[in-house]
Enzyme design. Sequence first.
Site, PDB file in Angstrom:
ATOM      1  CD  GLU A 104      -5.270 -12.665  -8.637  1.00 25.55           C
ATOM      2  OE1 GLU A 104      -5.799 -11.716  -7.735  1.00 25.55           O
ATOM      3  OE2 GLU A 104      -4.917 -13.678  -8.285  1.00 25.55           O
ATOM      4  CB  CYS A 123      -8.851  -3.758  -7.433  1.00 23.42           C
ATOM      5  SG  CYS A 123      -7.620  -4.198  -6.297  1.00 23.42           S
ATOM      6  CB  CYS A 130       4.627  -8.550  -3.755  1.00 29.43           C
ATOM      7  SG  CYS A 130       5.064  -7.189  -2.449  1.00 29.43           S
ATOM      8  CB  CYS A 134       2.799  -9.343   3.921  1.00 33.89           C
ATOM      9  SG  CYS A 134       3.400  -7.732   3.633  1.00 33.89           S
ATOM     10  CB  CYS A 137       0.003 -11.013   1.320  1.00 27.76           C
ATOM     11  SG  CYS A 137      -0.112 -10.527  -0.225  1.00 27.76           S
ATOM     12  CG  LEU A 250      -0.376   0.068  11.486  1.00 28.93           C
ATOM     13  CD1 LEU A 250       1.257   0.777  11.219  1.00 28.93           C
ATOM     14  CD2 LEU A 250      -0.876   1.232  12.433  1.00 28.93           C
ATOM     15  CB  CYS A 368     -11.310 -12.492  -6.415  1.00 25.50           C
ATOM     16  SG  CYS A 368     -12.539 -11.176  -6.698  1.00 25.50           S
TER      17      CYS A 368
HETATM   18  N1  SAH Z   1       1.278  -3.780  -1.409  1.00 25.64           N
HETATM   19  C1  SAH Z   1       0.185  -2.919  -0.992  1.00 25.64           C
HETATM   20  C2  SAH Z   1      -1.224  -3.020  -1.920  1.00 25.64           C
HETATM   21  C3  SAH Z   1      -1.341  -4.213  -2.252  1.00 25.64           C
HETATM   22  S1  SAH Z   1      -2.153  -5.584  -1.032  1.00 25.64           S
HETATM   23  C4  SAH Z   1      -0.064  -3.149   0.511  1.00 25.64           C
HETATM   24  O1  SAH Z   1       0.361  -4.023   1.084  1.00 25.64           O
HETATM   25  O2  SAH Z   1      -0.799  -2.144   1.002  1.00 25.64           O
HETATM   26  C5  SAH Z   1      -3.624  -4.701  -0.700  1.00 25.64           C
HETATM   27  C6  SAH Z   1      -4.038  -4.974   0.596  1.00 25.64           C
HETATM   28  O3  SAH Z   1      -4.377  -6.388   0.727  1.00 25.64           O
HETATM   29  C7  SAH Z   1      -3.194  -4.685   1.843  1.00 25.64           C
HETATM   30  O4  SAH Z   1      -3.711  -3.804   2.875  1.00 25.64           O
HETATM   31  C8  SAH Z   1      -2.710  -6.128   2.247  1.00 25.64           C
HETATM   32  O5  SAH Z   1      -2.253  -6.044   3.393  1.00 25.64           O
HETATM   33  C9  SAH Z   1      -4.024  -6.817   2.056  1.00 25.64           C
HETATM   34  N2  SAH Z   1      -4.078  -8.209   2.029  1.00 25.64           N
HETATM   35  C10 SAH Z   1      -3.132  -8.906   1.924  1.00 25.64           C
HETATM   36  N3  SAH Z   1      -3.357 -10.396   2.092  1.00 25.64           N
HETATM   37  C11 SAH Z   1      -4.639 -10.308   2.643  1.00 25.64           C
HETATM   38  C12 SAH Z   1      -5.394 -11.322   3.165  1.00 25.64           C
HETATM   39  N4  SAH Z   1      -5.097 -12.448   2.954  1.00 25.64           N
HETATM   40  N5  SAH Z   1      -6.583 -11.019   3.678  1.00 25.64           N
HETATM   41  C13 SAH Z   1      -6.993  -9.413   3.592  1.00 25.64           C
HETATM   42  N6  SAH Z   1      -6.270  -8.603   3.210  1.00 25.64           N
HETATM   43  C14 SAH Z   1      -4.844  -8.908   2.637  1.00 25.64           C
HETATM   44 FE1  SF4 Z   2       3.327  -7.228  -1.079  1.00 26.51          FE
HETATM   45 FE2  SF4 Z   2       2.695  -7.248   1.243  1.00 26.51          FE
HETATM   46 FE3  SF4 Z   2       1.106  -5.884  -0.145  1.00 26.51          FE
HETATM   47 FE4  SF4 Z   2       1.359  -8.614  -0.337  1.00 26.51          FE
HETATM   48  S1  SF4 Z   2       0.350  -7.365   1.293  1.00 26.51           S
HETATM   49  S2  SF4 Z   2       1.203  -7.045  -2.125  1.00 26.51           S
HETATM   50  S3  SF4 Z   2       3.260  -9.157   0.328  1.00 26.51           S
HETATM   51  S4  SF4 Z   2       3.360  -5.472   0.430  1.00 26.51           S
END
Ligand code: SAH
Ligand code: SF4
Length: 387
Positions: A104, A123, A130, A134, A137, A250, A368
């Site tokens: 995406e 973006c 990944c 997490c 996510c 974080l 999105c």
């Molecule tokens: N992997 C990297 C970049 C991609 S994710 C990272 O984790 O930073 C980009 C951002 O979206 C990250 O801060 C991630 O924690 C956040 N994110 C993931 N799932 C989310 C959700 N369900 N709601 C809000 N932010 C989310």
């Molecule tokens: Fe990967 Fe975590 Fe970033 Fe999602 S929030 S893209 S699982 S590192």
Amino acid sequence: MEIKNPLLTLNSKLPSILELSKAQLFENLQSLQQPRFRGEQVWRAIYKECQTSFHDMTNLSKELRSVLSQNYSIGSSSTVIAKKSLDGSTDKTLFRLSDGELIETVLMRYEADGHRRGRKTVCVSTQAGCALGCTFCATGQQGFRRNLTVGEITEQVLVMERLARTEDEKEVDIGQRSRGEIQGVTNVVFMGMGEPLANYDNMMEAIRVLNDQKGIGIGARHITISTVGLIPGIERLAEENIQINLAVSLHAPDNDTRSETMPVNKRYPIEDLLLACQKFVKKTKRRIFIEYVLLKGQNDTPKHAAKLGTILKDLLCHVNLIPVNPTGEGPYQRTSYKEAQRFQSDLKIFNVPSTVRMEKGIDIDAGCGQLRDRALALTDSLGTNLA
Ligand code: SAH
Ligand code: SF4
């Protein structure tokens, strides 16, 4: 609004010229007995004029155009779904890569949005899936598929650049802006699918291409990398001597809380991560963005806020507080705006600056909205950073 175009799923089988570095492109043209300036012309046609066909590169000889088109394609991805939000501010595209993987990309416009006015942010994704898992996510729950190539990363920006410029040109036609004000994409955030620092080399090479003043020319200060907190990658980035922005996800103020939602914390615990952040700031003299997704009841209590204030008070940073976007994957609920504001004022006690960002009615997909929230929060903070 959704446009499906099955024809666009037919990928070209020729190698993508976007995979070549500038040096490689020049070498390849030299091996075709072409003088050096031809390399410059082709580079410019691809990245500055954003041409989609070699045949349209009319400053090249007919012969060279046909050699190029027999040997290369300009890009290797195709658009499967393109969606526009009802308010027209956001475009989300689902791309199919040459091996069928889906990624995406989002384009966000800030037309009448304070200091972000006129900004167009893309973006981008750096991986299909990944590996970091997490729990909140959607991408993390899909698992890792593969790293994206340099061309697959830059192509996302190129496609959005074409779209953004077409819009700018329409505004010129109706007298809303002058030709000199055509700017296309202004900012790039590595906040799409995947972990950018786990695909370090390709990400960095893509940044070099995007940054090149003879191409799209996105300034380093307008590029942001978001990481889950891979310490070796942060250390490497600090040595690059490039004025890029770093955002660190974080999402918790202590190891127990963080390990519950972010498995990576067992490998790189908070104290080590914050040390790496301190070193990054010292080396680059740039403040770090701390991303903090608010998960109701999980990490958003006054206790969490106080702990967060305590661990961040000596770091040159700006915190972005983002109520989670429920993905259907996890049990998490969003923190209310009021509660987020309360969290923010708790941080203020420690002199830790922050911004609260609520999703603004994105109707085109939860994923999105998630990307958009993040990038919105970030570009907002950047607006004050990079006037
Ligand atoms: N992997 C990297 C970049 C991609 S994710 C990272 O984790 O930073 C980009 C951002 O979206 C990250 O801060 C991630 O924690 C956040 N994110 C993931 N799932 C989310 C959700 N369900 N709601 C809000 N932010 C989310
Ligand atoms: Fe990967 Fe975590 Fe970033 Fe999602 S929030 S893209 S699982 S590192």
